[in-house]
Design an enzyme around this catalytic site. Structure first.
Site, short mmCIF file in Angstrom:
data_model
loop_
_atom_site.label_atom_id
_atom_site.label_comp_id
_atom_site.label_asym_id
_atom_site.label_seq_id
_atom_site.Cartn_x
_atom_site.Cartn_y
_atom_site.Cartn_z
N MET A 183 -1.51 -1.31 -4.01
CA MET A 183 -3.06 -0.43 -4.18
C MET A 183 -1.95 1.46 -3.64
O MET A 183 -1.76 1.54 -2.96
CB MET A 183 -3.86 -0.64 -2.28
CG MET A 183 -3.77 -2.00 -2.76
SD MET A 183 -4.98 -2.78 -1.10
CE MET A 183 -3.82 -1.94 0.15
N GLY B 87 3.68 0.07 -1.43
CA GLY B 87 3.73 -0.95 -2.89
C GLY B 87 4.74 -0.41 -3.13
O GLY B 87 5.46 -1.62 -4.25
N TYR C 176 1.12 -1.57 0.05
CA TYR C 176 0.14 0.25 0.01
C TYR C 176 0.55 1.34 -0.55
O TYR C 176 2.02 0.99 0.88
CB TYR C 176 -0.88 -0.20 1.56
CG TYR C 176 -1.44 1.17 1.75
CD1 TYR C 176 -2.51 2.06 0.02
CD2 TYR C 176 -1.81 1.86 2.34
CE1 TYR C 176 -3.45 2.68 0.68
CE2 TYR C 176 -2.28 2.79 2.47
CZ TYR C 176 -3.20 3.14 1.79
OH TYR C 176 -4.55 4.55 1.75
N CYS C 177 1.17 2.24 -1.00
CA CYS C 177 1.37 3.32 -0.88
C CYS C 177 2.81 3.36 -1.23
O CYS C 177 3.07 2.47 -2.49
CB CYS C 177 0.83 4.77 0.16
SG CYS C 177 2.32 5.98 0.56
N LEU C 178 3.67 3.63 -0.53
CA LEU C 178 5.19 3.63 -0.36
C LEU C 178 5.28 2.11 0.34
O LEU C 178 6.36 1.85 -1.04
CB LEU C 178 5.67 4.40 0.60
CG LEU C 178 5.41 6.10 0.91
CD1 LEU C 178 6.61 6.84 1.52
CD2 LEU C 178 5.95 6.77 -1.47
#
Length: 603
Positions: free
Chosen positions: A368, A344, A340-342
């Site tokens: 994501m 990811g 998720y985010c960083l």
């Protein structure tokens, strides 16, 4: 949309037992713009810049002056644009005069200027009545003119045009009529109704906030949102801990689970429990209920003593170590990895490195709201250039980390009209307390960034865009996203101002594997927390088979219709397609602590 073909079930694989904990590599000097040893007086320069950075909250005055100088010089040699702006000013004055005259005479006339999409300062009905409507339109008219004045100009660097426009919006917001009690109809109405009690309450709120800011105090999580009891309360156990992270294994709630476990890699920029908020919107709790063995990393909140932690440490001691532990607890199975985010971005780096090294332990990769290319990274780019990154590096060099206010202020400034000014009016002039929600509690429970790791991320990943430029090296060798052959599920959100969806979509440009892409309603956080039953939700989903030609984002958007509801069941169906079948549920391994562990409580 054509029906998606059923993918064949992957065969079980024989994986070797998990290796012992990975040793932390010896620190190496971070890559910088110049080679060679620093001059003897370099520390003096860095100390001076760090002192200035603390005074300016991490914003480089050099970058600001460069943007305005570039804009002024190009506008000064563009007589055509100058005439255009004079004409626009005249038109705006005429529109405002006509509206003011009609308002004075009691006539109804459409407002010539409309507020921005996220600008909620004008929602009170009083702004539709004179004289408040005239003041509002005067402000919006000035905003309209400056938007035109700072738009792209031939020869002007686009980043400088965007920066001057952004800074001018911030400056105009300080003099918005909504900020002044004497000319804000909502404040006047509340003051009359309460006998000025709202102003007294607002003064107390201001004094309380000022005390916390001046003392650099971090507000604790409210008791009604206690971690482990109300938030982050999905049952589980911490099954591994090192200096960088804890690994949580969640307790099953079904008799059978899919054979392949799920490993979640959250962003280190905030605490992991955005994915495990309240029970009704917890992605982790929901996934466990769908019959998956779920593991999640909880990152440590670093201090000055961790200044030398690197991005490679986060890959090795974070993702790879967690993967080793999962393989030890669930042997002979591949792993569904979710970032998720960083987290990811880090997972994409890890997956590409594993593919290069013929490490086939990933059953699938889910990203994501995560970017792998940063050319179109939205308004966060306004805060980054060589001058700004060097400025932040000097500040982090002095204190060992990037602190919470220095990081969260940048995110708030992007939506300042809503996240800063509207909140200030409500809290200080209307006297309304900040009513906590699960999301706001998480937003305020921020973390720090280790100096070296954040420098490597800002410079190598964000500013220089090395991942997709073919210049990002892991263990001395360049990686390529196109080497990833595990199927991918990429989620983007429609109104994301941190990871814009067209930037997230570019994952399809730099990979060749089987990919499903989902574009869901909502922003960076709200779009991901889109639990089944959430009203007004929709998503689009598309499938890109291996070897297919690239389709641009606008064409993709036009050819994929929205589907009502949450994207979570779509993801669960996809995960099932990548899994090999059901097995008996697995209870957590030997426990170091009950979930959510110890690191989540670090402030």
């Amino acid at each position: 949309m054509t029906p998606k073909p059923k993918r064949p079930k992957p065969a079980r694989v024989d994986l070797s037992p998990a290796p012992p904990p990975r040793p932390v590599p010896a620190p190496t000097p971070p890559q910088g713009p110049r080679d060679g040893p620093p001059h003897a007086h370099a520390a003096l320069d860095r100390s001076a810049m760090a002192s200035l950075a603390r005074m300016t909250s991490g914003l480089s005055p050099h970058a600001i002056l460069d943007a305005w100088g570039d804009w002024a010089m190009h506008l000064g040699r563009a007589p055509g644009r100058q005439i255009e702006l004079m004409e626009r000013a005249q038109e705006n004055w005429i529109k405002l005069a006509q509206f003011a005259t009609a308002a004075t005479l009691g006539q109804t006339k459409d407002k010539p200027f409309a507020p921005g999409r996220y600008d909620t300062r004008w929602s009170h009905a009083g702004w539709d009545k004179p004289p408040f409507a005239v003041w509002q339109q005067g402000f919006l008219g000035a905003q309209d003119w400056w938007q035109a004045a700072t738009s792209d100009l031939r020869g002007l660097k686009r980043q400088n045009a965007q920066r001057t426009g952004f800074m001018m919006r911030q400056l105009l917001d300080t003099v918005s009529p909504a900020n002044f009690p004497a000319i804000n109809p909502e404040i006047l109405e509340k003051t009359w109704a309460t006998g000025a009690r709202n102003l007294v309450d607002g003064a107390l709120h201001f004094a309380d906030d000022a005390q916390h800011v001046l003392a650099h105090e971090h507000r604790p999580v409210p008791q009604e949102f206690a971690l482990g009891k109300v938030l982050a309360c999905t049952p589980g156990e911490v099954v591994y801990r090192n200096a960088l992270m804890e690994l949580i294994q969640y307790s099953p709630t079904t008799d059978k689970v899919q054979a392949e476990p799920v490993l979640i890699v959250p962003a280190w920029i905030m605490k992991y429990y955005i994915l495990d908020l309240s029970p009704e919107n917890s992605l982790i709790r929901w996934l466990v209920g769908q019959g998956y063995t779920v593991f999640c990393i909880s990152w440590r909140n670093p201090g000055a003593e961790h200044a030398e932690w690197s991005l490679e440490d986060y890959r090795l001691q974070g993702v790879m170590q967690a993967l080793d532990v999962v393989n030890g607890i669930v042997p002979d199975q591949k792993v569904h990895a979710n970032g998720y985010c960083l987290g990811g971005t880090l997972l994409a780096i890890t997956a590409a490195t594993m593919a290069r090294d013929c490490d086939a332990r990933l059953a699938s990769v889910t990203l994501m709201a995560a970017q792998v290319d940063f050319v179109e990274a939205g308004e966060l780019l306004l805060f980054l250039d060589e001058s700004q990154v060097a400025y932040l590096e000097d500040m982090m060099w002095a204190q060992g980390y990037l602190d919470r206010p220095q990081m969260s202020g940048a995110f708030a400034a992007i939506r300042s009209e809503d996240l800063i000014w509207s909140r200030a009016v409500r809290r200080y002039f209307l006297g309304e307390p900040d009513l906590p929600t699960d999301m706001s509690v998480w937003v305020n429970d921020t973390t720090r960034m280790p100096a070296r790791m954040h420098s490597e991320y800002l410079r190598g990943v964000f500013l220089e865009n090395r991942i997709t430029a073919g210049r990002f090296a892991v263990e001395g060798r360049v990686i390529a996203l196109k080497d990833i052959d595990a199927p991918m599920f990429v989620v983007a959100t429609e109104t994301d101002h941190i990871a814009p969806w067209r930037s997230v979509y570019k994952t399809a440009l730099f990979t060749d594997c089987d990919m499903h892409l989902v574009l869901t309603k909502g922003g960076h956080n709200g779009g991901i927390l889109s639990e089944p039953g959430h009203k007004g939700r929709h998503y689009r989903v598309g499938h890109r088979p291996p070897g297919a030609h690239y389709v641009g984002p606008d064409r993709w958007l036009a050819t994929h219709d929205p589907v009502g509801g949450s994207w979570w069941p779509e993801w669960a169906r996809w995960l099932e397609d990548q899994s090999s079948g059901l097995v008996a549920a697995r209870k957590p391994a030997a426990s170091l602590a009950a979930a959510p562990g110890e690191y989540i409580h670090q402030s």
